[in-house]
Design a protein around this motif. Structure first.
Motif, PDB file in Angstrom:
ATOM      1  N   TYR A 178      73.832 -23.793  49.480  1.00  0.00           N
ATOM      2  CA  TYR A 178      72.605 -24.193  48.793  1.00  0.00           C
ATOM      3  C   TYR A 178      72.846 -24.323  47.296  1.00  0.00           C
ATOM      4  N   SER A 179      72.287 -25.364  46.739  1.00  0.00           N
ATOM      5  CA  SER A 179      72.383 -25.598  45.306  1.00  0.00           C
ATOM      6  C   SER A 179      71.651 -24.502  44.533  1.00  0.00           C
ATOM      7  N   GLN A 180      72.146 -24.231  43.339  1.00  0.00           N
ATOM      8  CA  GLN A 180      71.435 -23.375  42.396  1.00  0.00           C
ATOM      9  C   GLN A 180      70.738 -24.211  41.314  1.00  0.00           C
ATOM     10  N   TYR A 181      70.824 -25.535  41.463  1.00  0.00           N
ATOM     11  CA  TYR A 181      70.323 -26.445  40.431  1.00  0.00           C
ATOM     12  C   TYR A 181      69.247 -27.382  40.974  1.00  0.00           C
ATOM     13  N   TYR A 182      69.514 -27.986  42.118  1.00  0.00           N
ATOM     14  CA  TYR A 182      68.585 -28.980  42.678  1.00  0.00           C
ATOM     15  C   TYR A 182      67.606 -28.317  43.641  1.00  0.00           C
ATOM     16  N   ARG A 183      66.335 -28.564  43.423  1.00  0.00           N
ATOM     17  CA  ARG A 183      65.315 -28.056  44.323  1.00  0.00           C
ATOM     18  C   ARG A 183      65.383 -28.788  45.659  1.00  0.00           C
ATOM     19  N   GLU A 184      64.784 -28.196  46.649  1.00  0.00           N
ATOM     20  CA  GLU A 184      64.759 -28.768  47.995  1.00  0.00           C
ATOM     21  C   GLU A 184      64.083 -30.148  47.959  1.00  0.00           C
ATOM     22  N   PRO A 185      64.817 -31.199  48.364  1.00  0.00           N
ATOM     23  CA  PRO A 185      64.207 -32.532  48.343  1.00  0.00           C
ATOM     24  C   PRO A 185      63.167 -32.686  49.443  1.00  0.00           C
ATOM     25  N   ALA A 186      62.352 -33.711  49.315  1.00  0.00           N
ATOM     26  CA  ALA A 186      61.221 -33.896  50.236  1.00  0.00           C
ATOM     27  C   ALA A 186      61.676 -33.989  51.680  1.00  0.00           C
ATOM     28  N   TYR A 187      62.822 -34.651  51.928  1.00  0.00           N
ATOM     29  CA  TYR A 187      63.250 -34.820  53.322  1.00  0.00           C
ATOM     30  C   TYR A 187      63.668 -33.493  53.949  1.00  0.00           C
ATOM     31  N   GLN A 188      64.153 -32.535  53.158  1.00  0.00           N
ATOM     32  CA  GLN A 188      64.457 -31.224  53.719  1.00  0.00           C
ATOM     33  C   GLN A 188      63.195 -30.380  53.846  1.00  0.00           C
ATOM     34  N   LYS A 189      62.334 -30.474  52.870  1.00  0.00           N
ATOM     35  CA  LYS A 189      61.090 -29.716  52.923  1.00  0.00           C
ATOM     36  C   LYS A 189      60.252 -30.133  54.131  1.00  0.00           C
TER      37      LYS A 189
END
Length: 389
Positions: A242-253
């Motif tokens: 998991y990234s420490q920079y990029y938030r969860e994108p819509a397709y994963q959410k």
């Protein structure tokens, strides 16, 4: 485990590609753009040898471009030789799965390592490819540990790439990247591993489709038997986490179960999909520049990115237009039980733990080591090319 090496036809058989190719969808009319440092002495001559040995046609067009200049290749420089090998791997195996596609190889005179070094030059090459409309599929078999980019200069690189990736996606370019070959324990700029799980850039970018690595088990004809997570220990395993920079994108959410939040904490998970990557279940690459020219066996997630690029070239031809950004479609398919089992091999065994650095385990459905799994291309490619309404 017994060492094995899969020919192009065996890889095609294992992942169900032969019916697609036999129907005429070989990537004709498409162009795969490959970006590497340095290039290799004569990649087209080596590709021609590879083609002759495996009964493949040469690509309709093969171009090597050096917009930023070149450096004289030194066969005593191990870094340069490593990039030469990577270049031939990328070229030969993108071509193996899309023999009708054109190839453009863009080379940088700067070695990309960890941190900022080499990334601005790669961005310039990709911008050049976009500005000159060189192709709609970009294969990126390289990366830097995400944490090495958390200083101001690194965050500028991330921002610049993000802006570029948005524009490339708007122009219907498919962006592919390897998830890394160090498991959960990636190095800092000095070559020392972080003591906590990390992921790499650009595989962590929400705009990129990242490719993890598996250990493929197939019979002597290439018929698929099983797959596990690639993990040899000792620093050799598929990237993922998991990234420490990029938030969860819509397709994963939208498409991943909320139970994964205890792992993700709301951040982008990688990879999205996977492909055979274990050097023990390797692919052959012809290296004409070695002291003893011939075939050498390679693995790594850097083998998966160009092969997925080939698959997308085939899919683009079938669709009659560039598919562009893939992840919305991939996650929609993966979250549909009726489609998922037909479109992917779900990898449920193994993890990418390295030494004292905890990793992630494969599980049913998407996971942070192999994503949705590896493709059953005879079903997945038509589904991507002609999605149901």
């Amino acid at each position: 485990m017994q060492l094995s090496c899969f020919s192009p036809n065996e890889i095609r058989t294992a992942y169900g590609l032969n019916p697609i190719l036999n129907a005429g969808f070989t990537g004709t009319g498409q162009t795969i753009v490959i970006i590497d440092s340095f290039g290799s002495p004569d990649p087209f001559k080596d590709l021609q040898q590879f083609d002759a040995d495996y009964g493949l046609p040469d690509p309709p067009s093969f171009k090597v471009l050096h917009p930023l200049g070149t450096v004289k290749l030194d066969q005593n420089n191990s870094d340069q030789v490593g990039w030469e090998q990577e270049t031939n791997l990328d070229v030969q195996w993108a071509h193996a799965l899309a023999p009708g596609a054109n190839i453009v190889l863009l080379t940088s005179p700067v070695s990309e390592t960890q941190g900022v070094q080499g990334l601005p030059e790669f961005l310039k090459l990709e911008q050049y490819a976009l500005d000159h409309h060189l192709g709609k599929i970009f294969s990126q078999s390289w990366g830097a540990t995400e944490e090495t980019l958390f200083m101001p200069a690194g965050k500028k690189v991330l921002s610049d790439f993000d802006n570029f990736y948005r524009e490339a996606t708007r122009q219907h370019v498919t962006l592919l990247a390897s998830a890394g070959d160090s498991g959960s324990a990636n190095p800092d700029v000095n070559g020392n591993n972080y003591t906590f799980p990390t992921v790499g850039f650009p595989a962590d970018s929400p705009w990129v489709t990242s490719i993890g690595g598996t250990t493929l088990n197939a019979d002597v004809s290439g018929n698929y038997q099983s797959e596990t997570v690639w993990n040899e220990g000792a620093g050799n395993a598929t990237g993922g986490g998991y990234s420490q920079y990029y938030r969860e994108p819509a397709y994963q959410k939208r498409y991943l179960p909320s139970s994964l939040y205890s792992q993700s904490h709301g951040y982008r998970g990688v990879p999205d999909v996977a492909f055979n990557g274990d050097p023990v279940t390797s692919v052959p690459v012809y290296l004409g520049f070695m002291p003893q020219p011939g075939y050498f066996m390679f693995g790594g997630t850097s083998a998966g990115a160009p092969q997925w690029a080939g698959l997308i070239a085939d899919a683009n031809q079938m669709a009659g237009h560039p598919l562009g950004f893939l992840n919305d479609a991939l996650y929609k398919i993966g979250s549909n039980p009726l489609l998922y089992s037909q479109a992917f091999h779900d990898i449920t065994t193994g993890d990418n733990k390295q030494g004292n650095v905890s990793g992630y385990s494969a599980m049913v459905g998407w996971d942070a080591v192999t994503g949705w799994g590896t493709p059953k291309t005879d079903f997945l490619i038509p589904l991507l090319a002609q999605p149901s309404k």
